[in-house]
Scaffold this active site. Structure first.
Site, short mmCIF file in Angstrom:
data_model
loop_
_atom_site.label_atom_id
_atom_site.label_comp_id
_atom_site.label_asym_id
_atom_site.label_seq_id
_atom_site.Cartn_x
_atom_site.Cartn_y
_atom_site.Cartn_z
N ARG A 93 13.62 -7.70 4.40
CA ARG A 93 14.56 -8.42 5.02
C ARG A 93 15.91 -6.81 5.52
NH1 ARG A 93 15.54 -13.53 4.29
NH2 ARG A 93 17.70 -12.69 3.70
N ASN B 12 13.64 5.11 3.79
CA ASN B 12 12.30 3.41 4.61
C ASN B 12 11.37 4.57 5.28
OD1 ASN B 12 11.47 1.37 5.66
ND2 ASN B 12 12.42 1.68 7.59
N SER C 244 0.76 -0.97 0.13
CA SER C 244 -0.25 0.37 -0.21
C SER C 244 1.10 1.47 0.19
CB SER C 244 -0.95 -0.29 1.50
OG SER C 244 -0.41 0.15 2.05
N ASN C 245 1.72 1.50 0.46
CA ASN C 245 3.22 2.62 0.65
C ASN C 245 3.41 2.90 -0.78
OD1 ASN C 245 3.35 3.87 2.94
ND2 ASN C 245 3.24 1.89 3.97
N HIS D 202 8.48 3.66 8.48
CA HIS D 202 8.97 2.68 10.00
C HIS D 202 7.55 3.02 10.18
CE1 HIS D 202 9.94 0.45 13.08
NE2 HIS D 202 9.42 1.31 13.80
N LEU E 177 19.35 -5.87 4.68
CA LEU E 177 20.11 -5.49 3.66
C LEU E 177 22.14 -5.21 5.33
CD1 LEU E 177 18.28 -2.55 2.04
CD2 LEU E 177 18.75 -4.92 1.15
C1 GRF Z 1 3.90 -0.30 6.56
O1 GRF Z 1 3.40 -0.61 8.40
C2 GRF Z 1 5.45 0.11 6.82
O2 GRF Z 1 5.60 0.85 7.54
C3 GRF Z 1 6.18 -1.20 7.28
O3 GRF Z 1 4.89 -2.41 6.68
C4 GRF Z 1 4.29 -1.85 6.05
C5 GRF Z 1 3.89 -2.12 4.82
O4 GRF Z 1 3.12 -2.68 4.52
N1 GRF Z 1 7.45 -1.21 7.13
P1 GRF Z 1 2.82 -2.23 2.64
O5 GRF Z 1 2.90 -3.24 1.98
O6 GRF Z 1 3.48 -0.56 2.16
O7 GRF Z 1 0.63 -1.39 3.23
#
Ligand code: GRF
Length: 217
Positions: free
Chosen positions: A95, A111, A17-18, A113, A97
């Site tokens: 993963r 990244n 989704s991101n 988080h 790195l």
């Molecule tokens: C998100 O909460 C991101 O912050 C974390 O993993 C999740 C990934 O969600 N690192 P998506 O695959 O982007 O929906």
């Protein structure tokens, strides 16, 4: 003359989704970056279909086919070089790195988080935030350093923790903000407006335009 848009690869392991939020932002021709390749270490990642549907080239580099992290990261580097990538965005990429890879992409590896770093590094952040009883939680976009969930912070968004929240309701509130700040943070980096000095990120331009903390509207 318009400056060329920065070429960005997104690394995923899950639903993406991101990644989709970054792709949607980059669909605007005025956005300073374009998503040129999506790379997954998991062949079944939902993100792959979403990227392909958006017309973005996808690559699978299955970590199970590599004897160690260094050879996996070398394959990753090759796939990035093949697409002449300027920035790499981790978006739910599960993963670790190697320091060699991370150093090679210094200040170009980003990244997101799901917590307000430096609190709650690692996994299960929403459960841990609830267990700790914090009243504010949120998400952080940061540049990646060799140590996990450490690195100069580009942008954060805070959300309230409400009575009765479960990890799922809190996580959904945070995720909505992730989708909002990741594209904004990448735009700052890709346009060169965000610069790292002494391991802190400084942003040029009117500060109201680029809040370090975004409260949900
Ligand atoms: C998100 O909460 C991101 O912050 C974390 O993993 C999740 C990934 O969600 N690192 P998506 O695959 O982007 O929906």
């Amino acid at each position: 003359m318009r400056t060329a848009r920065k070429r960005v690869a997104v690394l995923v392991s899950g639903g993406g989704s991101n990644m989709a939020a970054l792709i949607a932002a980059a669909a605007n021709p005025g956005y300073p970056a374009e998503i040129v390749r999506v790379i997954s270490n998991r062949p079944g990642a939902g993100a792959l279909a979403r990227a392909a549907a958006a017309g973005i080239e996808t690559v699978i580099i299955d970590h199970r086919g590599y004897p160690d992290r260094a050879t996996f990261d070398a394959a990753l580097d090759e796939a990035l070089a093949g697409a002449a990538v300027d920035f790499v965005c981790l978006a739910g990429f599960m993963r670790l790195l190697t320091p060699g890879f991370v150093d090679g992409w210094r200040d170009r590896l980003v990244n997101i988080h799901p917590a307000l770093l430096p609190s709650f590094k690692g996994l299960h952040t929403h459960e841990r935030a609830l267990a700790a009883g914090v009243k504010l939680h949120g998400c952080t976009v940061h540049l990646v350093r060799a140590e996990m969930d450490v690195g100069p912070i580009v942008m954060q968004a805070a959300v309230p923790v409400l009575d009765g929240d479960t990890p799922a309701t809190l996580g959904a509130r945070v995720l909505e903000q992730e989708h909002r700040i990741y594209p904004r943070a990448l735009a700052l980096l890709a346009s060169g407006r965000a610069q790292v000095r002494d391991e802190r990120v400084y942003v040029d331009g009117p500060s109201a335009e680029v809040p370090a903390i975004a409260w949900p509207a």
